[in-house]
Design a protein around this motif. Sequence first.
Motif, short mmCIF file in Angstrom:
data_model
loop_
_atom_site.label_atom_id
_atom_site.label_comp_id
_atom_site.label_asym_id
_atom_site.label_seq_id
_atom_site.Cartn_x
_atom_site.Cartn_y
_atom_site.Cartn_z
N ALA A 532 10.98 1.24 2.02
CA ALA A 532 11.75 1.37 0.79
C ALA A 532 12.68 0.16 0.61
O ALA A 532 12.79 -0.41 -0.48
CB ALA A 532 12.55 2.66 0.81
N LEU A 567 5.03 -0.86 -1.51
CA LEU A 567 4.99 0.40 -2.26
C LEU A 567 3.85 1.28 -1.79
O LEU A 567 3.99 2.51 -1.70
CB LEU A 567 4.86 0.10 -3.75
N ARG A 572 4.28 5.23 -2.77
CA ARG A 572 4.51 5.18 -4.23
C ARG A 572 3.32 4.49 -4.88
O ARG A 572 3.36 3.30 -5.21
CB ARG A 572 5.83 4.47 -4.51
N ASP A 574 1.49 4.85 -7.78
CA ASP A 574 1.46 4.37 -9.17
C ASP A 574 2.20 3.05 -9.30
O ASP A 574 1.75 2.13 -9.99
CB ASP A 574 2.06 5.41 -10.11
N GLN A 575 3.35 2.94 -8.64
CA GLN A 575 4.11 1.70 -8.69
C GLN A 575 3.37 0.58 -7.96
O GLN A 575 3.39 -0.58 -8.38
CB GLN A 575 5.49 1.90 -8.08
N ASN A 767 6.48 12.35 0.65
CA ASN A 767 5.50 11.31 0.97
C ASN A 767 4.15 11.94 1.36
O ASN A 767 4.13 12.97 2.04
CB ASN A 767 6.01 10.44 2.11
N THR A 804 3.17 14.28 -6.93
CA THR A 804 3.02 12.85 -6.63
C THR A 804 1.63 12.30 -6.92
O THR A 804 1.49 11.12 -7.24
CB THR A 804 3.36 12.59 -5.15
#
Length: 952
Positions: A532, A567, A572, A574-575, A767, A804
């Motif tokens: 992160a 990412l 994450r 999509d990012q 996650n 998610t």
Amino acid sequence: MAGQLTDRYVEAKRIAMAAMDVDVSARAALIEEHVGGDAELEREVRWMLEAIERTHTATLPFSPSHVLPDLSGQQAQATAPRNYRILRLLGEGGMGMVYLAERCNEGFSQQVALKFLSASAQGSPILHERFSQERRLLARLEHPGIARLLDGGVMDDGQPFLAMEYVEGRRIDEWCEAHALSLNERIVLFLKVCDAVEFAHRNLVIHRDIKPANILVTADGMPKLLDFGIARLIEEGGQVLATATAAHALTLAYASPEQIEQQPLTTGADVYSLGVVLYQLIAGRRPYQHLITPHLLSNAIVGGQVEAPSRSLRAAPAGLRRSRRSIPADVDAIVLKALRRQVSQRYASVAEFAQDLRHYLAQRPVKARRGRQWYRFRRYVQRNRWPLAAATMVLAAVFAGLAASLLALAQTRAAQRLAEQRQHDLERMVDFQQSTLQSVDIDAMGHALTDDERTLVLARFDALGGKPAERRQLEQAFAGIAASGPARDALDTYVVSHALARLDRDFADAPLLAADIRQSLARVLLTIGSYAHAAVELRNVVAVRAQHLRNDDRMLVSARVDLGEALYRGGRLDQAAEAYESALPAAAALPPADPLQVAALSGRARVLAAQGHLSQALNRQEALYAGLAPRLPATDEGLLRLRRDRVETLTQLGERDRARVELEYLVPLYRQVFGVEHPETLATTLTLARLLYSQDNEYERSLALAQSVAAIRERRLGADHPLTLQARALAASNEVRLALDPATMEQVHARLETIIQGYRRVLGPGNPQTLEAMTDMVRLLSKQDRYPEAIAMERQILAGRNRTLGPDHVSTLYARGSLASLLCENGQYAEAGRQGQQVLDALRRQLGDDHPMTLATYDLVGRIEAGAGDWALARDAHGRALEGRARTLGNTDAHTIESASRLYVVLRKLHDVAAAQRVAMTYLQPVIAMNPDDLNAGMRSVRDEALEAISR
């Protein structure tokens, strides 16, 4: 038409040479056998035989008679072209003979090199064309470093000739040895050759046969480039114009890979040949000089694995090493860049090649090394356990070094004259800092920190008169602390974060410099598992570079690719997809097989697979691999990573046979190339363990592999690093499958709880990896008959994956199927049926009827219907599962036997004895007859289920 002429000439020459090796009486039969009735080919062969015989009986090709000439030149004077008097033979090659001649004209004389076609070439239109081409090319070239064309034309009998400047000198390599030139002096001399070649390129001529024999150095030290016999014109696109005479005309030891492969040529071919010449001048030997056969030499050149000149010199005889002393790393890099396998990775021109050599002579940074993204130190920190004092000193030294590099970078802005050299040196320093931080042994440092704290606290406890029982509790509390946690926090907070804060304060006026260092520190954060934080810093780097650089700038692409990776690792998806998509347009414009392009394209495909778009991901991976495999060696790290990604996608698509064959090849290759403990080797080993677990039920072998990876990662990265938790989670998954007795289940339960808490702490509760570990806990709870707890946790998992990943992601559907199975076991058949049918419809739509997950869901629906007492629907569902599994996996596969056992029970409930007997004979009896001692745990469990079904 030209290509046909070349083929016919080559074939005729082959047959003629074979005929020359046999007796005259046997030649006719040999020719007839080889030409196969081709009259034109036969005429060409017989003409060539006559020409060869004429060559052996006629010393000079220009003589109109077959009488041996007077070598004094008296007879040749009357028949030679113009007023040339032949003095002596200088040499002969594949198509011509060169004589030293004297030109006499109106009171002056001049020595020239007179060139004619040999007798064997005079009747060949192809070689006539090549000879004429040489004259046309030489006429374009007036340069002091190129032997000039003085005269040319055709004799009375139609034979062409060339009169060229006669160069009296020695081969460049021999001249350098005779004059004992130093390294720098050899480079200065070589630069003059580069000037001549660059002049030829500017005049659209490519030489194609640059070698020491074609570079003579005169007494005054001026090199002259000779022999443009196989040179070619360059068309506007930069490639050599294709001609029939171009086939196979090369000197193998100095030929480029594309010449050997007969690919379209550019000026890059001359760059490569110049690289070989320079290698020979500075190392005293050619690359691959130890290979003595054309086949081995060709393979080595095409393979492109060139040993650095400095290493080649170290292997040379002692006398040669003393004369050369040593070769600097800059020169190594320049030569190796000129000798790159791919044209796009060499110098773009001879001028650029020469410019890098001039930079070296002027002690300025060279492009060949900066192109590798900073010079790299190859130093590593010892990975044994540190005492507290050593750990503190390392942290202080790292911080001090990093601060010094930041300060030095700031000072370079005040010294414009030395800016480029300083930048070059400081890039090395920052790269060293990054390598040092990445190689810190987190676990060892953490133990040193916690051991010292433990000693201090216990000593204080004893001084205050603490009780022994309380002391034991305190020691147990210390034992439960993850040693790597404090070390990672210290490295992140007190070193990396502190340096980042200094960047913001000290480099506000130099945003691009700050961005370079910020990206380096973000990579350290990736290594220690702070995904992160790394993503936050990389977003800052992207923002700064997007403001100051073009969108296609390589540094901006690099930051976007790193951001996508951070990412992706943090879950994450999509990012991560957005970051990779923003990098793709510029990455696609990079040269093929560029490492940055490979990273961008393969990273985007990897994210697609994680998002559940498996077919789309596999198509991209297959296309990318097909394009890269011919261009890169099999051991290229980017290519190997792509192959592993493809295996993981195949595994999720249910193509386990393809995946396993590939993995059984990749794991030993990774171990051989990178070593057993390399991060990429460990990742590939874990991929194999995951395949064995999910597809083949080989739980024991999967467990052993996962535990070995977990042990290495825990030692090198720490117990709570995300990668360590990943390996420990897979090991726990296998332990859940293998656990049979309550005591073992309790132990596995405790380990799983620790893993889940670690994931929640490091990556967060939502996650995907956290949810995956919770799935194993659900499976364990169901084995313990704790269905209400298992159902409640599965609902949490389903909600998290819905949030998610979306409702149609494969992982979400798996969670919904698991919930349906738990509900069935708990007797909640109505809801279980709704959930199971929803999963089945989605899987059939997305993956097809024969995907392993679809077939497993058919089996699940059968169990639900059987539990609800609808035996006919249960028969249909189990029958569909059995038919699909038998067809795709085989009759003896564990999944097939599982479906057969359940169908057998249902058929008996329906009193269909005949059908039940067929199922038993086809599927159950063969596995029951197996020796249980020869089976793994998964197959033993399936065999037990078959026995139980038969005994009902």
